[in-house]
Design an enzyme around this catalytic site. Structure first.
Site, PDB file in Angstrom:
ATOM      1  N   ASP A 346       0.820  -1.203   0.000  1.00 60.52           N
ATOM      2  CA  ASP A 346       0.000   0.000   0.000  1.00 60.52           C
ATOM      3  C   ASP A 346       0.860   1.262   0.000  1.00 60.52           C
ATOM      4  O   ASP A 346       1.926   1.313   0.626  1.00 60.52           O
ATOM      5  CB  ASP A 346      -0.891  -0.011   1.245  1.00 60.52           C
ATOM      6  CG  ASP A 346      -1.769   1.215   1.349  1.00 60.52           C
ATOM      7  OD1 ASP A 346      -2.616   1.409   0.462  1.00 60.52           O
ATOM      8  OD2 ASP A 346      -1.598   1.977   2.317  1.00 60.52           O
ATOM      9  N   GLU A 399       1.249  -0.504  -5.127  1.00 63.01           N
ATOM     10  CA  GLU A 399       0.292   0.558  -5.403  1.00 63.01           C
ATOM     11  C   GLU A 399       1.122   1.845  -5.487  1.00 63.01           C
ATOM     12  O   GLU A 399       1.384   2.503  -4.481  1.00 63.01           O
ATOM     13  CB  GLU A 399      -0.760   0.669  -4.298  1.00 63.01           C
ATOM     14  CG  GLU A 399      -1.859   1.659  -4.663  1.00 63.01           C
ATOM     15  CD  GLU A 399      -2.358   2.491  -3.478  1.00 63.01           C
ATOM     16  OE1 GLU A 399      -3.327   3.233  -3.664  1.00 63.01           O
ATOM     17  OE2 GLU A 399      -1.769   2.417  -2.393  1.00 63.01           O
TER      18      GLU A 399
END
Length: 668
Positions: A346, A399
């Site tokens: 993330d 990401e």
């Protein structure tokens, strides 16, 4: 604990706990002669820890049930270098800070350790820590394998012993998880995927979710699921992204073994599992990592590097070796003990740039005067090298929303070493285009064609994730223009474009059947919508797209190289049509995709084709089974020796309104 009788191969087995207790007995002081000196840490462990190279700290630190000199108890070890006193507190000693002190090691590692006899699995505990300046704290265990269910905050003595029954998957997952294979990911938030219909406020357990999820994923044809963060977190509205228990699946839904069984059941159906992993920040909850021993232990002490203004949370000190070892160990932990097939990392961009979400004067350049976070960059390289060394068939997915170069390129060429990267530019351009009224699309065709300018610079995954359906952004179906029929036709067209575009795929839960409302983290998806034909048709369309993607090598064999893609026509802006080809490694693996972005059907529409011969319609998003109008090309289409679109052969076909047609070459 109950023993499982099914045997598993040694390479897939987690270490069996040294012993177990049916029930804890009354505690005794660690000063008792029967406890004796005991440590799980060797001098080599300490060397690796202090050098930031230890990747298995979960085997050493934390709580472990052991037998010492014939006495069963629990060994505790915690890193707290700025403490002058550390003890273990819990129900077993009435939360008395003076009952069970730990001893600081002689080697200046800052690790405190000790053995508490007669307590074992299931015991709740915390560390009572006194900083050198006298400040007193009560902290959960950073390496705890299980926690009390929030809002309670104590750690629980537990283990990861489980006799896995997913041998076939683990031996063969390279066939399913490779970059030249189809990877179609269903992103799921456990708390809100499905609730008990008779008791909507009740969260389902891991086992109850698995009962519904496993057959559903198998029916839809997704190759993988990706769980939004399952690690223990105190605050539901954070969606799991504010983690306090990095080594524990949340107790909201059951035990660690229950979560393992969910993964096992998915593996038994040849469905891979990716986990969302958050090394970018953590919250300041009193029982968590923040100021763990009274000092800035895990977070960077400089707020310009240690505090995240967007999330009001704290950033790991990526330059501190012991913190690097913590993060390396945590990543490998989920691959090792929980058989995860990959990690979606993330907020990578927030780690790569020192000025991320900061104004002028709020950040400090690196030693070369640049904005890159050199410590985070080196961590990513080391992380990916460690993962692919020990788990070569896993996938690391970034990401990353910027144009940082080489995210998915090998570290030996200067890249970060990830396996895949989310293609955020494609997602934004595609949604912007599809939200336009079809009349205006003729002037914005470049929003769709631009993606191939950079599509092969990285190994891209195409994401329509949870971030696209919250905070007033509307659900995917609600973004589509037109009346009800046109909205569903547009969404089917969008998904067909997605599944035939180069790159792997990720879709957030609910989008597969046209969820109409925005995602709510504390409620269930609107499963009742499947009682209506448009939504059932959307689900059937998704099933067909997954079948198409998985069965046609042209759609996945060369997803990350230009040789697998060819534009045929992008110039018919007046009709808002686009034509392109996808190619496998063999000549006969040729697919042509035609997109009609308007509600006007196109009859006798001629397109050039890469190869002369017979072409069959494999897929048509206007199929009646999908709630379409049924305008299809049911008969084989034989090419004509008429030059078109710069090709020596062409075919004539019908293109339905707001629809995609997928043709496959038949080797004559």
């Amino acid at each position: 604990m109950a023993k499982r009788t099914t045997k598993t191969s040694p390479q897939n087995s987690d270490p069996k706990p040294e012993t177990e207790l049916a029930a804890p007995a009354p505690a005794q002081s660690t000063s008792s002669p029967e406890s004796g000196p005991y440590s799980r840490l060797t001098e080599f462990d300490i060397y690796l820890f202090r050098a930031g190279k230890h990747t298995r700290l979960y085997e050493k630190l934390g709580s472990h049930v052991v037998e010492v000199n014939g006495v069963v108890g629990t060994y505790f070890a915690v890193w707290a270098p700025s403490a002058r006193y550390v003890s273990v507190i819990g129900n077993f000693n009435g939360w008395n800070k003076g009952s069970h002190p730990l001893n600081v090691r002689w080697d200046s590692s800052g690790i405190w350790e000790g053995f508490v006899p007669h307590i074992g699995r299931g015991e709740v505990y915390k560390y009572a820590i006194t900083h050198v300046n006298g400040r007193e704290l009560e902290k959960g265990d950073p390496f705890a394998l299980w926690w009390e269910t929030p809002p309670k905050t104590a750690s629980v003595v537990w283990d990861t012993w489980y006799e896995w029954k997913d041998d076939y998957w683990m031996r063969n997952r390279g066939k399913f998880n490779a970059l030249n294979k189809p990877i179609s990911v269903y992103e799921i938030h456990l708390n809100s995927w499905r609730r008990d219909p008779s008791e909507p406020a009740r969260q389902l357990s891991y086992n109850e979710v698995a009962d519904a999820l496993v057959p559903y994923i198998k029916e839809l044809g997704f190759t993988h699921v990706e769980f939004m963060p399952v690690m223990e977190h105190p605050y539901d509205p954070s969606w799991g992204y504010q983690i306090t228990g990095y080594f524990a699946p949340t107790s909201r839904f059951g035990t660690p073994q229950d979560f393992m069984q969910m993964i096992e059941r998915l593996h038994q159906e040849n469905i891979g599992v990716y986990l969302d992993w958050v090394p970018s920040h953590f919250p300041n909850d009193a029982h968590g990592l923040y100021e763990f021993d009274g000092s800035h232990l895990y977070e960077h002490p400089d707020p310009r590097k240690g505090y995240h203004p967007d999330w009001k949370s704290y950033i790991f000190n990526y330059g501190r070796n012991e913190v690097r070892a913590f993060l390396l160990s945590n990543a490998l932990f989920w691959l090792d003990r929980f058989h995860a097939d990959g990690l979606r990392v993330d907020a990578v961009a927030s780690m790569l740039y020192l000025d991320y979400s900061r104004n002028h004067g709020e950040w400090e350049p690196n030693i070369f005067g640049g904005r890159e976070n050199l410590e985070a960059i080196s961590l990513f390289k080391e992380l990916n090298e460690a993962v692919y060394k020990d788990f070569p068939e896993a996938q690391m997915i970034a990401e990353e929303s910027t144009a940082f170069p080489g995210v998915t390129r090998p570290t030996y060429t200067g890249g970060l070493g990830f396996g895949m990267k989310w293609m955020m530019g494609w997602m934004n351009d595609t949604l912007r285009y599809f939200q336009r009224d079809s009349y205006y699309r003729r002037w914005h065709q470049d929003e769709l064609t631009f993606s191939t300018v950079y599509a092969f610079s990285e190994n891209f995954m195409l994401p329509f994730s949870h971030d696209e359906v919250v905070y007033g952004k509307k659900s995917l179906i609600s973004k589509m223009p037109g009346d009800e029929w046109q909205r569903f036709a547009n969404l089917r067209l969008l998904f067909t474009y997605m599944f035939t575009h180069p790159g792997t795929k990720l879709l957030f839960m609910g989008s597969e059947f046209g969820q109409t409302s925005e995602w709510k983290f504390d409620g269930s998806l609107d499963w009742h919508l499947l009682d209506y034909a448009p939504h059932q048709g959307m689900k059937e369309c998704m099933k067909a797209l997954n079948r198409l993607y998985r069965s046609e090598p042209a759609l996945y064999e060369q997803s990350f190289v230009a040789e697998g893609f060819e534009w045929i026509d992008t110039m018919d802006r007046e009709n808002s049509t686009i034509v392109y080809a996808r190619k496998g490694t063999r000549t006969k693996e040729q697919i042509v995709v035609v997109l009609n972005m308007t509600p006007v059907p196109r009859t006798d529409y001629r397109i050039g084709v890469p190869v002369s011969g017979t072409w069959l319609e494999l897929f048509n998003s206007d199929d009646r089974a999908f709630f379409g109008s049924g305008l299809t090309n049911s008969e084989p289409i034989v090419s004509q020796p008429q030059e078109w679109h710069g090709r020596s052969a062409s075919v004539v076909l019908t293109i339905p309104p707001l629809a995609a047609v997928v043709l496959k070459y038949q080797n004559n």
